[in-house]
Design a protein around this motif. Structure first.
Motif, PDB file in Angstrom:
ATOM      1  N   ALA A 283       0.870  -1.177   0.000  1.00  0.00           N
ATOM      2  CA  ALA A 283       0.000   0.000   0.000  1.00  0.00           C
ATOM      3  C   ALA A 283       0.905   1.224   0.000  1.00  0.00           C
ATOM      4  N   PHE A 284       0.937   1.907  -1.122  1.00  0.00           N
ATOM      5  CA  PHE A 284       1.801   3.072  -1.305  1.00  0.00           C
ATOM      6  C   PHE A 284       1.551   4.127  -0.238  1.00  0.00           C
ATOM      7  N   VAL A 285       0.301   4.273   0.151  1.00  0.00           N
ATOM      8  CA  VAL A 285      -0.060   5.339   1.090  1.00  0.00           C
ATOM      9  C   VAL A 285       0.631   5.146   2.440  1.00  0.00           C
ATOM     10  N   CYS A 286       1.077   3.935   2.732  1.00  0.00           N
ATOM     11  CA  CYS A 286       1.742   3.685   4.011  1.00  0.00           C
ATOM     12  C   CYS A 286       3.110   4.355   4.095  1.00  0.00           C
ATOM     13  N   GLY A 287       3.585   4.927   3.009  1.00  0.00           N
ATOM     14  CA  GLY A 287       4.779   5.757   3.079  1.00  0.00           C
ATOM     15  C   GLY A 287       4.478   7.066   3.796  1.00  0.00           C
ATOM     16  N   GLU A 288       3.206   7.437   3.847  1.00  0.00           N
ATOM     17  CA  GLU A 288       2.786   8.627   4.597  1.00  0.00           C
ATOM     18  C   GLU A 288       2.874   8.250   6.074  1.00  0.00           C
ATOM     19  N   GLU A 289       3.495   9.124   6.884  1.00  0.00           N
ATOM     20  CA  GLU A 289       3.872   8.680   8.218  1.00  0.00           C
ATOM     21  C   GLU A 289       2.704   8.265   9.113  1.00  0.00           C
ATOM     22  N   THR A 290       1.587   8.960   9.032  1.00  0.00           N
ATOM     23  CA  THR A 290       0.488   8.563   9.921  1.00  0.00           C
ATOM     24  C   THR A 290      -0.175   7.276   9.442  1.00  0.00           C
ATOM     25  N   ALA A 291      -0.184   7.071   8.132  1.00  0.00           N
ATOM     26  CA  ALA A 291      -0.729   5.814   7.600  1.00  0.00           C
ATOM     27  C   ALA A 291       0.186   4.658   7.994  1.00  0.00           C
ATOM     28  N   LEU A 292       1.487   4.921   7.959  1.00  0.00           N
ATOM     29  CA  LEU A 292       2.462   3.909   8.357  1.00  0.00           C
ATOM     30  C   LEU A 292       2.244   3.512   9.821  1.00  0.00           C
ATOM     31  N   ILE A 293       1.962   4.507  10.641  1.00  0.00           N
ATOM     32  CA  ILE A 293       1.707   4.222  12.062  1.00  0.00           C
ATOM     33  C   ILE A 293       0.454   3.364  12.214  1.00  0.00           C
ATOM     34  N   ILE A 296       1.448  -0.137  11.348  1.00  0.00           N
ATOM     35  CA  ILE A 296       2.201  -0.836  12.404  1.00  0.00           C
ATOM     36  C   ILE A 296       1.247  -1.254  13.523  1.00  0.00           C
ATOM     37  N   GLU A 297       0.215  -0.443  13.738  1.00  0.00           N
ATOM     38  CA  GLU A 297      -0.753  -0.783  14.774  1.00  0.00           C
ATOM     39  C   GLU A 297      -1.728  -1.863  14.312  1.00  0.00           C
ATOM     40  N   GLY A 298      -1.499  -2.379  13.115  1.00  0.00           N
ATOM     41  CA  GLY A 298      -2.295  -3.511  12.646  1.00  0.00           C
ATOM     42  C   GLY A 298      -3.591  -3.131  11.959  1.00  0.00           C
ATOM     43  N   ARG A 299      -3.667  -1.911  11.509  1.00  0.00           N
ATOM     44  CA  ARG A 299      -4.924  -1.459  10.892  1.00  0.00           C
ATOM     45  C   ARG A 299      -4.771  -1.138   9.409  1.00  0.00           C
ATOM     46  N   ARG A 300      -5.891  -0.793   8.794  1.00  0.00           N
ATOM     47  CA  ARG A 300      -5.878  -0.274   7.439  1.00  0.00           C
ATOM     48  C   ARG A 300      -5.001   0.974   7.426  1.00  0.00           C
ATOM     49  N   GLY A 301      -4.172   1.096   6.417  1.00  0.00           N
ATOM     50  CA  GLY A 301      -3.231   2.214   6.394  1.00  0.00           C
ATOM     51  C   GLY A 301      -3.859   3.497   5.903  1.00  0.00           C
ATOM     52  N   THR A 302      -4.768   4.037   6.672  1.00  0.00           N
ATOM     53  CA  THR A 302      -5.371   5.313   6.282  1.00  0.00           C
ATOM     54  C   THR A 302      -4.751   6.427   7.117  1.00  0.00           C
ATOM     55  N   PRO A 303      -4.365   7.527   6.478  1.00  0.00           N
ATOM     56  CA  PRO A 303      -3.694   8.599   7.214  1.00  0.00           C
ATOM     57  C   PRO A 303      -4.616   9.266   8.230  1.00  0.00           C
ATOM     58  N   ARG A 304      -3.981   9.813   9.251  1.00  0.00           N
ATOM     59  CA  ARG A 304      -4.721  10.586  10.250  1.00  0.00           C
ATOM     60  C   ARG A 304      -4.510  12.067   9.945  1.00  0.00           C
ATOM     61  N   PRO A 305      -5.464  12.896  10.341  1.00  0.00           N
ATOM     62  CA  PRO A 305      -5.238  14.334  10.148  1.00  0.00           C
ATOM     63  C   PRO A 305      -4.063  14.786  11.018  1.00  0.00           C
ATOM     64  N   LYS A 306      -3.266  15.735  10.482  1.00  0.00           N
ATOM     65  CA  LYS A 306      -2.173  16.327  11.254  1.00  0.00           C
ATOM     66  C   LYS A 306      -2.438  17.817  11.379  1.00  0.00           C
TER      67      LYS A 306
ATOM     68  N   HIS C  72      -7.833  24.246   6.709  1.00  0.00           N
ATOM     69  CA  HIS C  72      -7.797  23.367   7.872  1.00  0.00           C
ATOM     70  C   HIS C  72      -9.180  22.801   8.165  1.00  0.00           C
ATOM     71  N   PRO C  73      -9.268  21.493   8.392  1.00  0.00           N
ATOM     72  CA  PRO C  73     -10.572  20.910   8.721  1.00  0.00           C
ATOM     73  C   PRO C  73     -10.992  21.332  10.130  1.00  0.00           C
ATOM     74  N   ALA C  74     -12.130  21.997  10.229  1.00  0.00           N
ATOM     75  CA  ALA C  74     -12.558  22.569  11.505  1.00  0.00           C
ATOM     76  C   ALA C  74     -12.838  21.494  12.549  1.00  0.00           C
ATOM     77  N   CYS C  75     -13.218  20.293  12.107  1.00  0.00           N
ATOM     78  CA  CYS C  75     -13.638  19.269  13.073  1.00  0.00           C
ATOM     79  C   CYS C  75     -12.476  18.687  13.858  1.00  0.00           C
ATOM     80  N   VAL C  76     -11.244  18.813  13.329  1.00  0.00           N
ATOM     81  CA  VAL C  76     -10.099  18.236  14.049  1.00  0.00           C
ATOM     82  C   VAL C  76      -9.013  19.267  14.361  1.00  0.00           C
ATOM     83  N   THR C  77      -9.290  20.526  14.067  1.00  0.00           N
ATOM     84  CA  THR C  77      -8.276  21.544  14.341  1.00  0.00           C
ATOM     85  C   THR C  77      -8.621  22.257  15.641  1.00  0.00           C
ATOM     86  N   ARG C  78      -7.689  22.213  16.575  1.00  0.00           N
ATOM     87  CA  ARG C  78      -7.955  22.832  17.878  1.00  0.00           C
ATOM     88  C   ARG C  78      -7.739  24.340  17.819  1.00  0.00           C
TER      89      ARG C  78
END
Lengths: 540, 166, 247, 177
Positions: A283-293, A296-306, C72-78
């Motif tokens: 999954a190419f998207v797992c190169g994105e750091e939050t998706a990679l995390i 590693i946590e055993g889930r679908r590699g979907t990125p988290r908002p930063k 910025h997405p308002a739902c997750v931005t503090r």
């Protein structure tokens, strides 16, 4: 005897063993040099037949770079390279040792491919046996880590890395020192370290090569980083498609543990650091750091908002340092030679050297390391030897499938994070794909967009649906059914996907389209439906 | 609760390796991907019983397991053929003509990427870059690399290999 | 999924910011969306639902923050002290409209024959944002309707993959019957090991997923066009009650 | 003031939008004060004339004939209005798009027909693969969604158009309304 002295002794012993031979034959045992195992066998057999086992040592080595002319064999101390070697050449090669080299196989000594490069990260690549920790120790390996852990304080290391100006080699170019400092300062009892070796860019193999050639350099960089930020558990997230890299990493981790360079009480200090491998799963998207995390946590590699960034809230919610393979591989050098040495190379804002995988329509395809600031022209035409078969250069694509295509008029641009970004491309992890006049840009861009569409995780709307819509629009251009409205829609969608996507994959997915619309617009116009012909818009 | 998988399936010796992986991670949910790797290495693919067993052992909801399995390209829920032809579709291989190799496979053998012949002999797979870009275009027939060949050369080699394999 | 950690009550500190030029104050740790809603400032959302973890995936709540070139997405931005937030500009409106159009183009949304017509958040937002046609070509995928459950139906044609159903089932009901299979444009909501809903071994039949679904993708059987009124379960109350009971 | 030349066209739709037009009841007289009906299924004119000011088109484009008519209307009309969901989004006729034109004909006329199963072919326009909204073929100036848009909506919208006033359509109608 301290651990430090023990390692020193081990290194010296290995060096003595190596020095006992009059000649070394290093055979590139990277993925790119096919049948290298047979060449090694043939050379050893030949040497045994002639009873020269005490004089000539055949060693497996990492990548020598010029993959296009592989398999390569390096003769030391003569520093002679043989190209496209076959097992049948063994007799001739052995016979020529100490005499005139075999002309038929000889690579010209002054080949710009070698002379124009400045190998720092790759200095040991192709010069040592990646599967032997003693080889790395003998070459001065782990000295930086031992010195750092036994004689330096974490703030001192943070300062040096900061002052070096090193920036993340994975793509975005975030200042490494800043990232480390954030993790070091982050509150949290437990901190993690991750090495991102999920090199998913098609057309890029820098990380594979570094892992296959000098796995211990990466471990050493991680070890120093862990000590500096206060992490005790590290993960290397590596592509499952790289079986050789995985095998060598596993071996390297075991050997480092056996030598107390990893594990409990590193180097006889109270510092603990363990490293585990985690295999990617395509999954190419797992190169994105939050998706990679997530992965590693055993889930679908979907990125988290930063934010929150992994440096504050990463793996299992703990502060986490993520760097890529090449970034870690730079660390031992910086610790050994100092921040000023590193900062003296490269440009004002992009320091040091960068490893590139030079491929596509180019003569000397392979792995190269050049100082930042070298021009694209030098890389493509001098190091790369230019375009084969009399064709003309058309574009070079940097930064993987979501990078931009840079045309001939910008070949004199120096390589740096800033200049590539100004040209509508990105540094990315270092893929560099050369295209010639046989490539149609709209076709190529459709290929990239198909990649991004298929690799989109599907979490956010603009990337999930937008990439699919852009792909169908590009298909219309390829089918010569596009209209002026379609061209406008293409630009609207690219802006939308770039601006509103959740992660880097989506945000950079339109780059190939945008850069070719800028530099190769005529190719789009040429592929529009003939306005005088029948109206075709209804055809989907 | 999910029904337990059939005992017959579990008697397979290969489960010991897979259980060892789970145990190494204390049967935590985050061991899922590592466990799936081990299971696919052992069985060649991930069938329904295997997934049920893993879900139960890791106390992970079935939908989460299936969501992960279908997210990652590497995991297969159907058995592969006895022989596999892998076509690299990375950029360098694309620029050098592997798209035409795929088209040729479809034209001559009616195989699209991911397909297996009806007699289960041969599977065609595509991978996004094996990282041997300097050897482009790369095709891998049962683990051995066919590299730097023209379309005519590589298709001839594939044809020969298929004839030997089939 | 990124559960936003609960606001630390002891350190709760009031911050001042402006939203669309208006001075507002809110508690540290709150998101821009929370601060805006507390002050009756409308920001469109689809994936967000109070009481569920926020995941910032629909991208409708993107806002501008002074000093930042990005949205910025308002739902997750503090919120931060002194932040200047703008929730309504022509540019934001265009992006939001485009996103709604992308959703309509993705699957087969036919409001005229939908049980949720008149009670659908996608339809409402289209109206609200002035989407009067879909400028992108529709994709017309062939998608199944799962009517295997005794009381409920899942119609993939109307699903926008907001994953509210996945989250409510995992986070509130604790069953985790739903998840997403495949990825990208091929993503689909599915139960268990991709089982027909009626055969699910984990579904408790609670119906929360049906009522949090913003469209007609999940609905009760036996209803005709425009008859499916969604009654959003009071999720924050459920969460609070459960915390009290378990103490 | 010269009255606007007004036309309506009925493509692949159920005629519900035209029923809404009839639903104007006595307001039809007000409309007739504002515009001249020069072509419509509701009036006895066979040929779509040149120089039409405003044309409302109901229904999706489903066949080659629909396409041809629409293009002709576009050429002869100043302001083209997509009237109702079928013209705006494809709506119900577009529900067949997941199968495609040929498959739907087979399903309806062959597979589910036991007596004299055959696909009607002669004297009928060929069905397009997809039923699509108007703007996939020609530029559309104004969209009035709704299934159907109510008589009130039509009156407000047309009244505003004729008078050159802005109209807040989302407040009056929406997809499926």
């Amino acid at each position: 005897m301290t651990q430090r002295e023990a390692l020193q002794q081990q290194a010296e012993q290995r060096q003595q063993v190596l020095d006992a031979f009059s000649h070394h034959l290093l055979v590139c045992a990277g993925l790119g040099c096919l049948h290298n195992d047979e060449i090694i066998k043939a050379l050893r057999k030949e040497i045994a037949a002639q009873g020269l086992e005490q004089q000539i040592l055949v060693r497996k080595a990492g990548c020598m770079g010029l993959c296009a002319l592989g398999p390569l064999v390096l003769v030391l101390p003569d520093a002679v390279y043989y190209q496209t070697v076959t097992p049948q050449d063994a007799g001739e090669i052995v016979a020529a040792l100490g005499k005139e080299p075999v002309q038929r196989l000889l690579l010209p000594a002054d080949l710009p491919f070698f002379s124009k490069q400045q190998k720092k990260v790759l200095a040991l690549s192709g010069r040592i046996d990646p599967e032997n920790i003693d080889d790395y120790l003998a070459a001065g390996g782990y000295a930086s880590a031992v010195n750092a852990i036994t004689a330096m304080s974490p703030p001192e290391i943070l300062r040096i890395v900061g002052e070096s100006g090193l920036r993340g080699r994975g793509g975005a170019g975030y200042p490494t020192g800043l990232k480390w400092a954030t993790v070091a300062q982050a509150a949290g009892e437990r901190k993690y370290l991750i090495c991102n070796a999920d090199e998913g860019d098609p057309g890029a193999f820098m990380d594979r090569s570094v892992l296959e050639s000098t796995p211990h350099a990466v471990l050493e960089g991680m070890l120093i980083a862990a000590y500096a930020v206060g992490a005790h558990t590290g993960f290397i997230y590596v592509r499952a498609e790289y079986p050789l890299a995985v095998k060598r990493l596993q071996l390297a981790i075991r050997e480092a543990e056996r030598n107390r360079l990893l594990g409990q009480g590193v180097c006889g200090t109270s510092f603990d650091f363990t490293v585990q491998l985690r295999l990617g799963a395509g999954a190419f998207v797992c190169g994105e750091e939050t998706a990679l995390i997530e992965s590693i946590e055993g889930r679908r590699g979907t990125p988290r908002p930063k934010p929150p960034y992994p440096a504050e809230n990463g793996l299992w919610g703990s502060p986490t340092l993520i760097n890529n393979v090449e970034t870690y591989a730079n660390i031992p050098l910086i610790i050994a030679r100092g921040a000023a040495w590193f900062a003296a190379q490269g440009t004002e804002q992009s320091k040091g050297t960068k490893v590139f995988a030079l491929t596509g329509r180019i003569k000397h395809a392979g792995l190269v390391e050049v100082p930042m600031g070298m021009t694209l022209r030098e890389i493509v035409f001098e190091i790369g030897g230019g375009i084969p078969d009399g064709h003309a250069f058309k574009a070079v694509q940097t930064g993987g499938p979501s990078g931009g295509c840079i045309p001939a008029e910008h070949l004199d641009a120096p390589i740096s994070y800033e200049s590539l970004s100004a040209l509508g491309s990105i540094m990315g992890s270092g893929g560099m794909i050369v295209m010639d006049d046989t490539s149609n840009m709209v076709d190529i861009v459709k290929y990239f967009m198909e990649f991004c569409m298929e690799e989109s995780c599907g979490k956010c709307v603009p990337c999930r649906v937008g990439t699919a819509q852009i792909h169908s629009l590009l298909q219309k251009f390829c089918d010569r059914q596009a209209s002026a409205d379609d061209l406008a829609a293409l630009e609207t969608l690219c802006d939308l996907v770039k601006t509103t996507s959740l992660c880097g994959l989506g945000q950079s997915a339109p780059n190939p389209v945008l850069s070719t619309l800028k530099y190769f617009r005529q190719e789009y116009l040429d592929r529009m439906a003939d306005p005088s012909g029948p109206h075709q818009e209804g055809q989907l | 609760m999910p029904t337990p998988p059939s005992d017959l399936h579990l008697q397979d010796k290969r489960w010991e390796t897979i259980d060892r992986v789970m145990r190494r991670h204390d049967f935590r949910q985050d061991a899922l991907i590592e466990t799936l790797h081990a299971a696919q290495d052992a069985f060649g693919y991930l069938d329904a019983d295997t997934l049920r067993h893993i879900a139960a052992r890791l106390k992970t909801p079935p939908s989460k397991v299936y969501g992960v399995v279908t997210f990652y390209n590497h995991f297969k829920t159907k058995p592969k053929g006895e022989h596999t032809l892998v076509v690299c579709t990375g950029t360098a291989c694309h620029v050098k003509g592997n798209d035409r190799v795929l088209a040729w496979m479809e034209e001559h053998y009616q195989l699209k990427p991911g397909d297996t012949t009806t007699d289960n002999r041969i599977s065609l797979l595509e991978v996004r870059c094996v990282g041997a870009c300097a050897l482009a275009p790369v095709v891998i027939a049962d683990g051995s690399i066919i590299a730097k060949k023209s379309l005519a050369e590589s298709t001839a080699m594939i044809r020969e290999w298929l004839n030997d394999a089939a | 999924m990124t559960p936003i950690p609960p606001h630390p009550p002891e350190t709760a500190q009031t911050l001042n910011l402006t939203i669309n030029g208006r001075q507002v104050s809110a508690q540290a740790g709150e998101t821009i969306l929370e601060a805006a809603r507390a002050n009756d400032i409308f920001i469109p959302t689809l994936c967000f639902l109070e009481g569920l973890s926020a995941q910032g995936s629909c991208r409708l709540c993107m806002v501008e923050i002074a000093g930042s070139a990005k949205l910025h997405p308002a739902c997750v931005t503090r919120i931060q002290e002194g932040m200047e937030v703008t929730t309504e500009t022509e540019r934001l409106r265009d992006y939001r409209r485009n996103i709604i159009e992308l959703l309509f183009s993705e699957r087969n949304h036919v409001c005229a024959v939908c049980v949720a017509s008149g009670h659908c958040e996608l339809q409402d937002l289209a109206s609200e944002l002035g989407v009067d046609h879909i400028s992108f070509p529709c994709r017309y995928p062939t998608l199944a309707v799962d009517a295997s459950h005794r009381r409920f139906v899942l119609d993939h044609n109307r699903c926008i993959l907001c994953t509210r159903c996945v989250r409510v089932c995992a986070e509130i009901e604790g069953a985790h019957t739903w998840d997403v299979k495949n990825r990208g444009i091929r993503s689909l909501i599915m139960a268990d090991f991709d089982a027909p809903w009626g055969d699910s071994e984990t579904c408790t039949g609670c119906g929360k997923c049906v009522h949090v679904c913003p469209t007609g993708a999940l609905f009760e059987k036996g209803l005709a066009v425009a008859e499916m009124r969604k009654q959003r379960p009071a999720l924050p109350t459920l969460v609070a009650n459960r915390a009290t009971e378990q103490r | 003031m010269k009255k606007l030349r007004f036309a309506t066209l009925w493509l692949d739709g159920c005629s519900g939008c035209h029923m809404s037009l009839l639903d104007l009841d006595q307001r039809l007289l007000d409309l007739a004060d504002m515009v001249d009906f020069v072509y419509s299924p509701l009036v006895d004119v066979k040929i779509f004339p040149e120089g039409v000011d405003v044309a409302c088109v109901e229904g999706a484009v489903s066949s080659a004939e629909d396409e041809e008519k629409l293009r002709m209307v576009r050429r002869r009309t100043g302001l083209l209005i997509a009237l109702g969901d079928c013209a705006v989004t494809g709506n119900i006729p577009a529900m067949r798009n997941v199968l495609g034109g040929q498959k739907i004909l087979q399903g309806v006329y062959l597979e589910r027909e036991h007596l004299n199963a055959q696909i009607p072919a002669s004297h009928l326009p060929a069905l397009n693969e997809h039923a699509l909204p108007l703007h996939r073929f020609v530029p559309v100036d104004f969209f009035i969604p709704g299934c159907p848009p109510s008589a009130d909506t039509l009156f407000a919208a047309l009244g505003a158009l004729v008078a050159g006033r802005a109209v807040d359509l989302p407040a009056l109608t929406r997809f499926g309304a």
